[in-house]
Design an enzyme around this catalytic site. Structure first.
Site, PDB file in Angstrom:
ATOM      1  N   LYS A 151      33.848 -63.628 -34.439  1.00 33.01           N
ATOM      2  CA  LYS A 151      34.092 -64.126 -33.083  1.00 33.01           C
ATOM      3  C   LYS A 151      35.388 -64.935 -33.054  1.00 33.01           C
ATOM      4  O   LYS A 151      35.737 -65.618 -34.030  1.00 33.01           O
ATOM      5  CB  LYS A 151      32.900 -64.983 -32.656  1.00 33.01           C
ATOM      6  N   LEU A 200      33.489 -70.637 -23.463  1.00 33.34           N
ATOM      7  CA  LEU A 200      32.284 -70.418 -24.275  1.00 33.34           C
ATOM      8  C   LEU A 200      30.958 -70.643 -23.551  1.00 33.34           C
ATOM      9  O   LEU A 200      29.968 -69.999 -23.866  1.00 33.34           O
ATOM     10  CB  LEU A 200      32.292 -71.304 -25.544  1.00 33.34           C
ATOM     11  N   SER A 226      27.965 -65.778 -25.355  1.00 34.76           N
ATOM     12  CA  SER A 226      29.406 -65.790 -25.479  1.00 34.76           C
ATOM     13  C   SER A 226      29.948 -64.924 -26.613  1.00 34.76           C
ATOM     14  O   SER A 226      31.148 -64.671 -26.680  1.00 34.76           O
ATOM     15  CB  SER A 226      29.902 -67.224 -25.668  1.00 34.76           C
ATOM     16  N   SER A 227      29.055 -64.432 -27.506  1.00 36.68           N
ATOM     17  CA  SER A 227      29.518 -63.551 -28.585  1.00 36.68           C
ATOM     18  C   SER A 227      29.543 -62.105 -28.098  1.00 36.68           C
ATOM     19  O   SER A 227      29.091 -61.183 -28.783  1.00 36.68           O
ATOM     20  CB  SER A 227      28.601 -63.697 -29.814  1.00 36.68           C
ATOM     21  N   ILE A 247      24.901 -71.254 -28.647  1.00 36.02           N
ATOM     22  CA  ILE A 247      24.502 -72.571 -28.160  1.00 36.02           C
ATOM     23  C   ILE A 247      23.465 -72.487 -27.039  1.00 36.02           C
ATOM     24  O   ILE A 247      22.865 -73.480 -26.662  1.00 36.02           O
ATOM     25  CB  ILE A 247      25.722 -73.398 -27.695  1.00 36.02           C
ATOM     26  N   GLY A 248      23.246 -71.285 -26.523  1.00 36.07           N
ATOM     27  CA  GLY A 248      22.245 -71.151 -25.470  1.00 36.07           C
ATOM     28  C   GLY A 248      21.706 -69.738 -25.379  1.00 36.07           C
ATOM     29  O   GLY A 248      21.106 -69.346 -24.382  1.00 36.07           O
ATOM     30  N   SER A 250      23.925 -67.316 -27.166  1.00 39.39           N
ATOM     31  CA  SER A 250      25.232 -66.636 -27.245  1.00 39.39           C
ATOM     32  C   SER A 250      25.323 -65.557 -28.307  1.00 39.39           C
ATOM     33  O   SER A 250      26.251 -64.749 -28.285  1.00 39.39           O
ATOM     34  CB  SER A 250      26.343 -67.668 -27.479  1.00 39.39           C
TER      35      SER A 250
END
Length: 587
Positions: A151, A200, A226-227, A247-248, A250
């Site tokens: 990433k 992100l 986000s990834s 983080i949530g 991602s």
């Protein structure tokens, strides 16, 4: 009297002169501001163009290198190489029946093809061609000769980790992240960086620097984030193993959207040194880096490779706990908690069906399934998740976005952050009787207010973790089966439906390891049932979720597997169990 007239005339003249001078000053000031804005805008565009040109140049150089290699090795069977699983690939590389060069150029060629369709890469790591020449010195590594994608926010020496914001461009990393160093020691070849959303903190995958990444199964859908670049590249067959961060959700959301497996380890299990967040210091909801691949065995092999003495020596803050193969390979029956609905997001019909089908398979295999529910879900969302991530009222995020044009995928999400605190509070009060969920979320994005309030928020997070562990033990479960959002959203909906993150983000706050496994695809019956979807709150966000997942027949759907902190191997073992049972049921 004459003196008075002269005085008045003089005053009138002075007033006119003052007015003219004031007007001129305002005009000059406005002109200066416009010029400054124009210069700033040009600097931003220049930075973006340089980054894009750098990407284009790296892609072109890689393409030329692939052409030269293919001309020198016309008999190379790239299709066979690309069809091998990671475990099969590593075995053949170790035995010498495959060369690292053939594998590397096969994946480089495929990556270039996938990128042309999906826009998933931010640049080729041209240093990988030099690493390939000396790869024999790492033949004992668990990932010897394996090309690995990473990433964009994972540091690689002399390359930017922009997180999709202009302010972070032209700040190349001074050294490799710990994860990249460990990958190299284990014989892997990081060869390409992949795309992510602006800032992100979004589960789409578009930014004003590198553009929008699309889904490998349907270009009208997002790859997730986000990834998302990793999800698209692995899902499209351009990478056998990738590293993302979560983080949530991602890692888990793009994995689910793109039909692959993804794993978020326990926070702190693997090093985060050199994995760049959009901002530092937020401690309520923790991020974890983790692997993404087409099967669970690949995730486990990656974790085994990362959890080595080299990582523990490079980053002494990581507990020196090697991968427990015995737990991962265990076959004893499990007591499994399950939930279809967390009480905040009504899942789509395909999400519910996926849980029910996997539950039935697990019961047939001899496991015990018991109902489970998260505690105080509305409180969790507003007081712990939102106030945790945006304790500063989103001020630091907005500071990072300053100077960047807002990407369409982020715009709807961040516009409320720009409102002054007093206005957000006023709107929250006015909307309370009309739109209760909007009201409490507007209040939550105001932040916590003071240092003492932040300490209280941190304490509340600690209390919630203990309450959830107590509930877990009361149910006497080993692992948990639960939904992950899906199928893949239509474009520009992720930033508008932030309420859908509860089913993944809760495990970042809890620091529980969690992973996703694709288990089914959306059917015509799912699409028909979606027409009757109303949602729990029956508000605008529920209506948007229904629109986001519509027109998805044939797209992959996953389930999520969770374990208690530091039981990463048990979580992966559960994921492997689900994967194998689903494969057997298809036969």
């Amino acid at each position: 009297m004459e003196n008075v007239k002269e005085f008045v005339q003089k005053m009138e003249m002075d007033t006119r002169v003052a007015a003219l001078m004031t007007g001129a000053a305002c005009a000059v000031g406005a002109l200066v501001l416009l010029v400054r804005k124009g210069i700033s805008h040009k600097k931003t565009n220049d930075k973006i163009q340089i980054a894009r040109d750098r990407r284009t140049e790296s892609l072109q150089q890689a393409e030329l290198a692939v052409l030269r290699y293919k001309e020198s090795r016309p008999s190379i069977d790239s299709a066979r190489i690309l069809n091998l699983s990671l475990s099969e690939l590593t075995k053949q590389l170790k035995s010498g029946s495959l060369t690292p060069e053939d594998v590397f150029y096969s994946y480089m060629e495929k990556t270039l093809d996938v990128h042309k369709n999906l826009n998933c890469c931010t640049g080729v790591l041209l240093e990988s061609f030099d690493q390939l020449k000396t790869i024999a010195s790492n033949k004992d590594g668990l990932l010897y000769g394996v090309p690995v994608s990473i990433k964009e926010n994972i540091a690689y020496k002399n390359h930017d980790s922009s997180c999709g914001v202009v302010i972070n461009l032209d700040q190349p990393a001074k050294e490799d992240s710990v994860l990249v160093q460990v990958l190299k020691r284990q014989g892997a070849i990081p060869f390409v960086k992949t795309n992510l959303p602006q800032g992100l903190l979004n589960y789409d995958c578009g930014n004003p620097i590198y553009g929008q990444t699309v889904n490998p199964h349907n270009f009208q859908k997002t790859s997730g984030g986000s990834s998302g670049g990793e999800g698209a590249l692995v899902g499209g067959g351009g990478s056998v193993l990738g590293l993302g961060s979560d983080i949530g959700g991602s890692i888990r959301i793009p994995a689910a959207f793109c039909g692959i497996s993804g794993f978020k380890p326990t926070a702190g299990r693997i090093s985060s040194q050199g994995v760049k967040p959009i901002y530092r210091g937020q401690k309520s909801v923790l991020s974890s880096a983790g692997p993404m691949a087409k099967d669970v065995e690949s995730l486990a092999l990656c974790m085994q490779a990362l959890l080595c003495d080299h990582m523990f020596s490079l980053d002494p803050t990581i507990p020196p706990i090697p991968f427990n193969v015995q737990v991962y390979e265990s076959t004893k029956p499990l007591r499994i908690g399950y939930l279809e609905n967390d009480g905040y997001l009504q899942p789509s019909p395909s999400m519910v069906r996926a849980i029910r089908e996997v539950k039935a398979l697990l019961e047939q295999a001899g496991h015990t399934l018991v109902p489970y529910s998260p505690l105080k879900i509305s409180y969790l969302v507003t007081e712990l998740l939102i106030k945790g991530v945006f304790a500063d009222g989103a001020a630091t995020l907005l500071k990072k976005l300053k100077g960047s044009p807002l990407d369409p995928c982020l715009k709807a999400q961040v516009l409320p952050y720009y409102l002054p605190k007093w206005l957000k509070k006023a709107l929250s009060f006015l909307l309370k009787p009309l739109a209760s969920r909007t009201s409490v979320i507007l209040n939550a994005i105001c932040g916590v207010g003071s240092v003492s309030d932040l300490w209280e928020q941190h304490a509340a997070v600690e209390d919630y973790i203990q309450e959830m562990i107590a509930e877990w033990r009361r149910c006497n479960i080993d692992v948990l089966l639960c939904p992950v959002i899906g199928p893949a959203f239509n474009h520009l909906y992720c930033g508008r439906v932030t309420t859908a993150l509860t089913c993944t983000m809760i495990y970042n706050l809890l620091t529980f390891p969690a992973g996703v496994v694709p288990v089914t695809t959306v059917t015509a019956e799912d699409e028909q049932e979606l027409q009757h979807y109303t949602g729990i709150y029956q508000d605008r966000w529920d209506r948007l979720f229904k629109q986001a997942v519509s027109q998805s027949e044939g797209l992959p759907v996953a389930v999520q597997c969770v374990a208690l902190p530091w039981q990463d191997e048990l979580c992966l073992r559960f994921m492997k169990e689900v994967e194998q049972l689903v494969k057997q049921s298809r036969k």
